[in-house]
Design a protein around this motif. Sequence first.
Motif, PDB file in Angstrom:
ATOM      1  N   THR A 289      -4.174  -8.397   0.415  1.00 20.42           N
ATOM      2  CA  THR A 289      -3.351  -8.962   0.980  1.00 20.42           C
ATOM      3  C   THR A 289      -2.602  -9.336   0.083  1.00 20.42           C
ATOM      4  O   THR A 289      -3.004  -9.829  -0.357  1.00 20.42           O
ATOM      5  CB  THR A 289      -4.375  -9.181   2.513  1.00 20.42           C
ATOM      6  OG1 THR A 289      -4.215 -11.697   1.739  1.00 20.42           O
ATOM      7  CG2 THR A 289      -4.911  -9.120   2.767  1.00 20.42           C
ATOM      8  N   ARG A 290      -1.247  -9.872   1.247  1.00 22.97           N
ATOM      9  CA  ARG A 290      -0.172 -10.885   0.441  1.00 22.97           C
ATOM     10  C   ARG A 290      -0.996 -12.123   1.462  1.00 22.97           C
ATOM     11  O   ARG A 290      -1.677 -11.682   1.455  1.00 22.97           O
ATOM     12  CB  ARG A 290       1.355 -10.068   1.303  1.00 22.97           C
ATOM     13  CG  ARG A 290       1.618  -8.196   0.967  1.00 22.97           C
ATOM     14  CD  ARG A 290       3.146  -8.417   1.212  1.00 22.97           C
ATOM     15  NE  ARG A 290       3.613  -6.519   1.214  1.00 22.97           N
ATOM     16  CZ  ARG A 290       3.070  -5.950   2.336  1.00 22.97           C
ATOM     17  NH1 ARG A 290       3.087  -5.894   3.384  1.00 22.97           N
ATOM     18  NH2 ARG A 290       3.596  -5.052   1.589  1.00 22.97           N
ATOM     19  N   ALA A 291       0.159 -13.411   1.141  1.00 24.25           N
ATOM     20  CA  ALA A 291      -0.277 -14.436   1.502  1.00 24.25           C
ATOM     21  C   ALA A 291       0.016 -14.264   3.480  1.00 24.25           C
ATOM     22  O   ALA A 291      -0.394 -15.377   3.176  1.00 24.25           O
ATOM     23  CB  ALA A 291       0.874 -15.010   0.420  1.00 24.25           C
ATOM     24  N   THR A 292       0.597 -13.074   3.207  1.00 26.76           N
ATOM     25  CA  THR A 292       0.754 -13.654   4.866  1.00 26.76           C
ATOM     26  C   THR A 292      -0.367 -13.342   5.806  1.00 26.76           C
ATOM     27  O   THR A 292       0.473 -13.362   6.903  1.00 26.76           O
ATOM     28  CB  THR A 292       2.480 -12.974   5.925  1.00 26.76           C
ATOM     29  OG1 THR A 292       1.916 -11.554   5.091  1.00 26.76           O
ATOM     30  CG2 THR A 292       3.662 -13.300   4.666  1.00 26.76           C
ATOM     31  N   LEU A 293      -1.277 -12.586   4.708  1.00 25.53           N
ATOM     32  CA  LEU A 293      -2.670 -11.798   5.217  1.00 25.53           C
ATOM     33  C   LEU A 293      -2.022 -10.089   5.921  1.00 25.53           C
ATOM     34  O   LEU A 293      -3.285  -9.515   7.214  1.00 25.53           O
ATOM     35  CB  LEU A 293      -3.436 -12.840   6.921  1.00 25.53           C
ATOM     36  CG  LEU A 293      -3.067 -14.375   6.224  1.00 25.53           C
ATOM     37  CD1 LEU A 293      -3.619 -15.109   7.299  1.00 25.53           C
ATOM     38  CD2 LEU A 293      -4.404 -13.935   5.274  1.00 25.53           C
ATOM     39  N   GLU A 294      -1.127  -9.888   5.827  1.00 26.61           N
ATOM     40  CA  GLU A 294      -0.479  -8.964   5.654  1.00 26.61           C
ATOM     41  C   GLU A 294      -1.551  -8.116   5.045  1.00 26.61           C
ATOM     42  O   GLU A 294      -1.021  -7.825   3.811  1.00 26.61           O
ATOM     43  CB  GLU A 294       1.040  -8.373   6.094  1.00 26.61           C
ATOM     44  CG  GLU A 294       1.096  -6.806   6.886  1.00 26.61           C
ATOM     45  CD  GLU A 294       2.440  -6.473   6.926  1.00 26.61           C
ATOM     46  OE1 GLU A 294       2.941  -6.061   8.271  1.00 26.61           O
ATOM     47  OE2 GLU A 294       2.989  -7.181   6.403  1.00 26.61           O
ATOM     48  N   THR A 334      -6.024 -19.149  12.250  1.00 28.05           N
ATOM     49  CA  THR A 334      -5.407 -19.484  13.441  1.00 28.05           C
ATOM     50  C   THR A 334      -3.593 -18.768  12.658  1.00 28.05           C
ATOM     51  O   THR A 334      -2.989 -18.594  13.419  1.00 28.05           O
ATOM     52  CB  THR A 334      -5.174 -20.278  12.865  1.00 28.05           C
ATOM     53  OG1 THR A 334      -6.267 -21.957  13.238  1.00 28.05           O
ATOM     54  CG2 THR A 334      -4.101 -21.764  13.437  1.00 28.05           C
ATOM     55  N   ARG A 335      -3.930 -19.024  11.775  1.00 30.33           N
ATOM     56  CA  ARG A 335      -2.575 -18.107  10.737  1.00 30.33           C
ATOM     57  C   ARG A 335      -1.794 -17.009  10.704  1.00 30.33           C
ATOM     58  O   ARG A 335      -1.303 -16.489  11.676  1.00 30.33           O
ATOM     59  CB  ARG A 335      -2.194 -18.467   9.009  1.00 30.33           C
ATOM     60  CG  ARG A 335      -1.692 -17.612   8.022  1.00 30.33           C
ATOM     61  CD  ARG A 335       0.584 -18.580   9.062  1.00 30.33           C
ATOM     62  NE  ARG A 335       0.292 -19.669   9.372  1.00 30.33           N
ATOM     63  CZ  ARG A 335       1.749 -19.954  10.069  1.00 30.33           C
ATOM     64  NH1 ARG A 335       1.954 -18.868  10.558  1.00 30.33           N
ATOM     65  NH2 ARG A 335       1.839 -20.635  10.503  1.00 30.33           N
ATOM     66  N   MET A 336      -3.348 -15.855  10.864  1.00 31.00           N
ATOM     67  CA  MET A 336      -3.205 -14.414  11.251  1.00 31.00           C
ATOM     68  C   MET A 336      -2.875 -13.928  12.716  1.00 31.00           C
ATOM     69  O   MET A 336      -1.888 -13.365  13.136  1.00 31.00           O
ATOM     70  CB  MET A 336      -5.329 -14.270  11.342  1.00 31.00           C
ATOM     71  CG  MET A 336      -4.415 -12.669  10.735  1.00 31.00           C
ATOM     72  SD  MET A 336      -5.949 -11.435  10.447  1.00 31.00           S
ATOM     73  CE  MET A 336      -7.540 -12.369  11.451  1.00 31.00           C
ATOM     74  N   ALA A 337      -3.215 -14.873  13.678  1.00 31.33           N
ATOM     75  CA  ALA A 337      -3.010 -14.740  15.033  1.00 31.33           C
ATOM     76  C   ALA A 337      -1.580 -15.378  15.453  1.00 31.33           C
ATOM     77  O   ALA A 337      -0.746 -14.320  15.806  1.00 31.33           O
ATOM     78  CB  ALA A 337      -3.753 -15.676  15.968  1.00 31.33           C
ATOM     79  N   LYS A 338      -0.987 -15.772  14.761  1.00 35.08           N
ATOM     80  CA  LYS A 338       0.502 -16.343  14.553  1.00 35.08           C
ATOM     81  C   LYS A 338       1.442 -15.055  13.924  1.00 35.08           C
ATOM     82  O   LYS A 338       2.447 -14.861  14.495  1.00 35.08           O
ATOM     83  CB  LYS A 338       0.946 -17.843  14.041  1.00 35.08           C
ATOM     84  CG  LYS A 338       0.147 -18.733  14.626  1.00 35.08           C
ATOM     85  CD  LYS A 338       0.034 -20.631  14.318  1.00 35.08           C
ATOM     86  CE  LYS A 338      -0.368 -21.456  14.561  1.00 35.08           C
ATOM     87  NZ  LYS A 338      -0.028 -22.982  13.987  1.00 35.08           N
ATOM     88  N   ASN A 339       0.536 -14.819  12.629  1.00 35.53           N
ATOM     89  CA  ASN A 339       1.605 -14.067  12.442  1.00 35.53           C
ATOM     90  C   ASN A 339       1.761 -12.488  13.012  1.00 35.53           C
ATOM     91  O   ASN A 339       2.218 -11.750  13.374  1.00 35.53           O
ATOM     92  CB  ASN A 339       1.201 -13.801  10.904  1.00 35.53           C
ATOM     93  CG  ASN A 339       1.873 -14.388   9.966  1.00 35.53           C
ATOM     94  OD1 ASN A 339       2.548 -15.690  10.671  1.00 35.53           O
ATOM     95  ND2 ASN A 339       1.304 -14.584   8.849  1.00 35.53           N
TER      96      ASN A 339
END
Length: 436
Positions: A289-294, A334-339
């Motif tokens: 993944t990237r740091a954005t979790l994508e 949490t970060r993944m849901a926001k992204n």
Amino acid sequence: MPAGRAARIVIIGGGQVGLKTARLLHRHLRPGEADVTVVDPRSYMTYQPFLAEAAAGSVEPRHVVVPLREVLPGCQVLSAEATGVEHENRVVTLRVADGHIERLGYDVLVVCPGSITKTVPVPGLAEHGTGFKTLGEAIYLRNHVLSRLDAAASTMDRELRRRLLTFVFVGGGYAGIEAMAELEDMTRQALSSYPIDPGEPRWVLVEAMDRIMPEVSADLATYTLDLLTARGFEIHLNTTLTSAEDCHIVLGDGTEFDAGTLVWTAGVRPNPMLAGTDLPLDDKGRVRTRATLEVEGCPGVFAAGDSAAVPDLTSKRPGATCPPTAQHASRQATRMAKNVLASLRNEPLRNYRHVNAGSVASLGLYQGVAQVYRLKVRGPLAWFMHRSYHLLAMPTLQRKARIAADWALSLPFRRQVVATAEQQNPRAEFVRASLK
């Protein structure tokens, strides 16, 4: 995103990452914006930090699991196994309960299937060993250990008694240390009801590294090692298990003995279902993944948790990735849901960044170690911190209340130390009756 209809978000995995991501998405999605589907073979999430206490009888096992349908009322929950992903066609392949294969389309995919126990080809391990990663394994191990006490107390054969009372744990990480320490504490308490001398049970820890618990500082690891040694544990560092045939244990340092229990907690590996996908994997089998979790090169696909190679932006080591801990899993969710929400709304994605806050571990009743940033704690205070932290992290108020009630009842009353061995094979008695 599709125009004129709700987007379909499919989440593979209903563990800590999948459950939290689904709850946050459902809470913040606009009406008609997207539908959320969670796919997992189990209909519940297991809060693994409490498995050791569930095995030792401090917590009712049912209280450390969270039913997915109960806490995700606005989401579709499929009790199925994801066997593959075709991102080119945006399709997930599922195996449902009867073995039937179905295909499920998606617009956004979240991949968080968790990990499985990492094993090596040791003779006899598959036949005689058990892991410590699921609720079923925790319940089995509790009943098994207590049944060894029952069997040992019922025989006059010294060799058989010695074998029955020998418990071997392979792996000196958090999972192995907590499980072994809690079960030994339970066993010591139970011995008052058995004609067994407190010095008879033999607890053996085997660790391939030169230290235990790499999650904490060296001095706390040494403290834990000294504490376990004082409690009578036999520690073998820089040593591996080379054979367990017929439950005859052979270690790499030449030590040999018979054992009645073998528990394997020597690490985890990514879920093997990822090999059936067209997603990019690293050399360990994790989704890149990237740091954005994508996921790299896969727009609309996100990954987090144990099976994702998420860049650790707080590390100075080139190419460092986040370790597979509950702390990272919760914050990545949490970060993944926001992204995911940001991707639906064509908003910029933000990087995941988290500085490790430390670790807490229970070593039996009123004993523990904790490291929170630079603060190092040991003994009863660390044990209290362990319980407090994980109680707060446990999903739903109902589960928190039930666990707190279990702990409160354990203050005036002792743990229940009865082995219900029929749970291991509940149909055995019926089958014997039918054959007579």
